[in-house]
Design a protein around this motif. Structure first.
Motif, mmCIF file in Angstrom:
data_model
loop_
_atom_site.group_PDB
_atom_site.id
_atom_site.type_symbol
_atom_site.label_atom_id
_atom_site.label_comp_id
_atom_site.label_asym_id
_atom_site.label_seq_id
_atom_site.Cartn_x
_atom_site.Cartn_y
_atom_site.Cartn_z
ATOM 1 N N ALA A 128 -67.286 -75.188 34.638
ATOM 2 C CA ALA A 128 -65.842 -75.364 34.472
ATOM 3 C C ALA A 128 -65.318 -76.529 35.301
ATOM 4 C CB ALA A 128 -65.117 -74.078 34.844
ATOM 5 N N TYR A 129 -65.734 -76.602 36.555
ATOM 6 C CA TYR A 129 -65.252 -77.683 37.416
ATOM 7 C C TYR A 129 -65.863 -79.021 37.000
ATOM 8 C CZ TYR A 129 -62.514 -74.962 40.706
ATOM 9 O OH TYR A 129 -61.528 -74.192 41.284
ATOM 10 N N GLY A 130 -67.105 -78.994 36.512
ATOM 11 C CA GLY A 130 -67.701 -80.230 36.029
ATOM 12 C C GLY A 130 -66.926 -80.803 34.867
ATOM 13 N N PHE A 131 -66.515 -79.931 33.942
ATOM 14 C CA PHE A 131 -65.701 -80.391 32.816
ATOM 15 C C PHE A 131 -64.329 -80.860 33.292
ATOM 16 C CE2 PHE A 131 -62.511 -79.605 29.547
ATOM 17 C CZ PHE A 131 -63.040 -80.307 28.468
ATOM 18 N N ALA A 175 -50.004 -66.938 24.992
ATOM 19 C CA ALA A 175 -49.560 -66.493 26.304
ATOM 20 C C ALA A 175 -50.707 -65.871 27.097
ATOM 21 C CB ALA A 175 -48.406 -65.494 26.153
ATOM 22 N N PHE A 176 -51.549 -65.103 26.421
ATOM 23 C CA PHE A 176 -52.689 -64.461 27.077
ATOM 24 C C PHE A 176 -53.660 -65.503 27.632
ATOM 25 C CE2 PHE A 176 -56.937 -62.589 27.007
ATOM 26 C CZ PHE A 176 -56.731 -61.369 27.641
ATOM 27 N N LEU A 177 -53.975 -66.518 26.820
ATOM 28 C CA LEU A 177 -54.912 -67.547 27.261
ATOM 29 C C LEU A 177 -54.319 -68.385 28.381
ATOM 30 C CD1 LEU A 177 -56.448 -68.784 23.886
ATOM 31 C CD2 LEU A 177 -57.399 -67.163 25.532
ATOM 32 N N ASP A 178 -53.033 -68.681 28.299
ATOM 33 C CA ASP A 178 -52.414 -69.465 29.366
ATOM 34 C C ASP A 178 -52.500 -68.739 30.705
ATOM 35 O OD1 ASP A 178 -50.516 -71.959 29.757
ATOM 36 O OD2 ASP A 178 -49.680 -70.312 30.944
ATOM 37 N N HIS A 179 -52.470 -67.411 30.650
ATOM 38 C CA HIS A 179 -52.533 -66.610 31.871
ATOM 39 C C HIS A 179 -53.952 -66.531 32.429
ATOM 40 C CE1 HIS A 179 -51.401 -62.516 33.947
ATOM 41 N NE2 HIS A 179 -51.876 -63.406 34.785
ATOM 42 N N TRP A 180 -54.941 -66.333 31.560
ATOM 43 C CA TRP A 180 -56.290 -66.000 32.026
ATOM 44 C C TRP A 180 -57.330 -67.101 31.853
ATOM 45 C CZ3 TRP A 180 -56.087 -62.046 35.052
ATOM 46 C CH2 TRP A 180 -55.180 -61.007 34.812
ATOM 47 N N ALA A 181 -57.044 -68.123 31.049
ATOM 48 C CA ALA A 181 -58.027 -69.192 30.847
ATOM 49 C C ALA A 181 -57.960 -70.211 31.978
ATOM 50 C CB ALA A 181 -57.772 -69.881 29.503
ATOM 51 N N ALA A 182 -59.057 -70.947 32.151
ATOM 52 C CA ALA A 182 -59.082 -72.034 33.129
ATOM 53 C C ALA A 182 -58.494 -73.288 32.487
ATOM 54 C CB ALA A 182 -60.512 -72.294 33.591
ATOM 55 N N VAL A 183 -57.669 -73.999 33.228
ATOM 56 C CA VAL A 183 -57.031 -75.223 32.748
ATOM 57 C C VAL A 183 -57.403 -76.351 33.706
ATOM 58 C CG1 VAL A 183 -54.850 -76.380 32.213
ATOM 59 C CG2 VAL A 183 -55.129 -73.932 31.724
ATOM 60 N N PRO A 184 -58.037 -77.428 33.224
ATOM 61 C CA PRO A 184 -58.503 -78.506 34.119
ATOM 62 C C PRO A 184 -57.429 -79.029 35.068
ATOM 63 C CG PRO A 184 -59.441 -78.814 31.947
ATOM 64 C CD PRO A 184 -58.475 -77.655 31.825
ATOM 65 N N ARG A 185 -56.221 -79.269 34.565
ATOM 66 C CA ARG A 185 -55.172 -79.806 35.429
ATOM 67 C C ARG A 185 -54.837 -78.849 36.561
ATOM 68 N NH1 ARG A 185 -49.943 -81.497 32.275
ATOM 69 N NH2 ARG A 185 -49.756 -79.235 32.064
ATOM 70 N N GLU A 186 -54.890 -77.560 36.290
ATOM 71 C CA GLU A 186 -54.611 -76.578 37.324
ATOM 72 C C GLU A 186 -55.762 -76.493 38.322
ATOM 73 O OE1 GLU A 186 -53.856 -72.977 35.245
ATOM 74 O OE2 GLU A 186 -52.095 -73.738 34.175
ATOM 75 N N LEU A 187 -56.989 -76.615 37.840
ATOM 76 C CA LEU A 187 -58.145 -76.520 38.723
ATOM 77 C C LEU A 187 -58.206 -77.677 39.716
ATOM 78 C CD1 LEU A 187 -60.981 -75.448 36.231
ATOM 79 C CD2 LEU A 187 -59.692 -73.997 37.797
ATOM 80 N N ILE A 188 -57.919 -78.874 39.236
ATOM 81 C CA ILE A 188 -58.082 -80.066 40.066
ATOM 82 C C ILE A 188 -56.837 -80.366 40.895
ATOM 83 C CG2 ILE A 188 -58.624 -82.527 40.057
ATOM 84 C CD1 ILE A 188 -60.923 -80.658 39.211
ATOM 85 N N HIS A 189 -55.666 -80.286 40.275
ATOM 86 C CA HIS A 189 -54.436 -80.703 40.951
ATOM 87 C C HIS A 189 -53.558 -79.535 41.393
ATOM 88 C CE1 HIS A 189 -55.385 -84.767 39.733
ATOM 89 N NE2 HIS A 189 -55.402 -84.417 38.455
ATOM 90 N N LEU A 198 -59.515 -68.095 40.406
ATOM 91 C CA LEU A 198 -59.868 -66.839 39.746
ATOM 92 C C LEU A 198 -59.940 -67.025 38.238
ATOM 93 C CD1 LEU A 198 -60.447 -63.809 39.979
ATOM 94 C CD2 LEU A 198 -57.972 -63.410 39.886
ATOM 95 N N SER A 199 -59.140 -67.928 37.697
ATOM 96 C CA SER A 199 -59.139 -68.136 36.249
ATOM 97 C C SER A 199 -60.480 -68.653 35.749
ATOM 98 C CB SER A 199 -58.027 -69.110 35.855
ATOM 99 O OG SER A 199 -58.317 -70.441 36.274
ATOM 100 N N THR A 244 -59.270 -84.555 34.153
ATOM 101 C CA THR A 244 -58.422 -83.930 35.170
ATOM 102 C C THR A 244 -56.998 -83.669 34.702
ATOM 103 O OG1 THR A 244 -57.864 -86.119 36.071
ATOM 104 C CG2 THR A 244 -59.757 -84.975 37.028
ATOM 105 N N GLY A 245 -56.535 -84.390 33.695
ATOM 106 C CA GLY A 245 -55.151 -84.209 33.257
ATOM 107 C C GLY A 245 -54.993 -83.269 32.086
ATOM 108 N N SER A 246 -56.081 -82.667 31.612
ATOM 109 C CA SER A 246 -56.005 -81.825 30.428
ATOM 110 C C SER A 246 -55.288 -80.513 30.719
ATOM 111 C CB SER A 246 -57.415 -81.522 29.909
ATOM 112 O OG SER A 246 -57.370 -80.596 28.850
ATOM 113 N N ALA A 247 -54.411 -80.118 29.799
ATOM 114 C CA ALA A 247 -53.728 -78.832 29.901
ATOM 115 C C ALA A 247 -54.272 -77.833 28.896
ATOM 116 C CB ALA A 247 -52.230 -79.020 29.686
#
Length: 272
Positions: free
Chosen positions: A151-154, A53-67, A101-102, A159-162
């Protein structure tokens, strides 16, 4: 892979930003649920659910960054029992997450002691000289830009990774790229695993060039079986961005001192 332990490249001023980044990463790691006790390898289901739960809140997730596709259900940190037995409960998010911010918060999260110590070792050895050359505030901005670019390069490559993207290695890769540009001839003490750890003093361009080549190979999936668990592409992106940002500073950068003595073994140590 060689292990750097020391560079022969003194600084003119105290690298306060580097020290602050080191301290911040350690403090955040100790405050991350379940991480402080991860050295023993013992984690309960409750700790794992809380960490998820902590990581889902504060980590960067590719799908969230791009889409900007935020999940409808996220881990709540609680343990429940379902048809297949105990597991982590999911539900609607109780927080508003900013993907942008993530990227910054993820740079201070690590997945274990080895992940943390490896990153901090490279930052400790190479960060002080880059801060010395750039100045405190410019170095902090440089560090953040490299981490964001990594992060954005990865994310652009997956792009679809969660899967959560965490760690300071993208930003530190930028530091390594800058070091390669500014101090390619600086001598770096490394340990080479060959039956035992052999101490060698090598030019930075060999140490960091080898590191970059390995990251590029691994990012393509070659040479490793678990390439998906490490964001090697983020390392490559951060390194290239750091290298490019440091190019304008190359003219006028004073060369490191030329060490005396042979380049192998204990007899070379007085030349540090």
């Amino acid at each position: 892979m060689v292990i750097p332990v020391h560079d022969v490249n003194p600084v003119r001023r105290t690298p306060w930003v580097t020290y602050a980044l080191l301290a911040a990463n350690v403090v955040v790691f100790l405050l991350t649920p379940g991480m402080a006790g991860s050295l023993t390898g013992e984690s309960s289901l409750a700790q794992l659910c809380h960490l998820q739960a902590f990581l889902d809140h504060w980590a960067a997730v590719p799908r969230e960054l791009i889409h900007h596709q935020m999940p409808r259900l996220v881990p709540t940190g609680e343990v429940g029992v379902g048809p297949q037995g105990p597991g982590c409960v999911v539900g609607p998010a109780s927080y508003d997450k900013s993907p942008e911010l993530s990227v910054l918060t993820a740079m201070f999260l690590h997945g274990g002691w080895m992940h943390l110590l490896g990153n901090m070792l490279f930052l400790w050895i190479f960060g002080n000289n880059i801060e010395d050359r750039m100045g405190h505030l410019r170095f902090l901005l440089f560090y953040a830009v490299c981490g964001i670019a990594a992060a954005y390069g990865f994310a652009l490559l997956d792009t679809g990774s969660a899967a959560p993207l965490i760690g300071a290695s993208g930003a530190i890769a930028g530091v390594l790229g800058a070091y390669l540009v500014l101090y390619p001839k600086a001598r770096v003490w490394v340990l080479v695993p060959f039956l035992i750890f052999l101490p060698l003093r090598l030019p930075a361009w060999i140490v960091l060039g080898l590191w970059f080549v390995l990251q590029a190979v691994y990012s393509s999936g070659g040479g490793v079986s678990d390439a998906g668990t490490v964001a090697y592409a983020a390392h490559v992106a951060g390194f290239v961005v750091g290298l490019l940002l440091a190019l304008p500073l190359r003219p006028g950068t004073p060369p490191p001192p030329e060490p005396r003595g042979i380049l192998f073994g204990r007899r070379a140590r007085p030349g540090w």
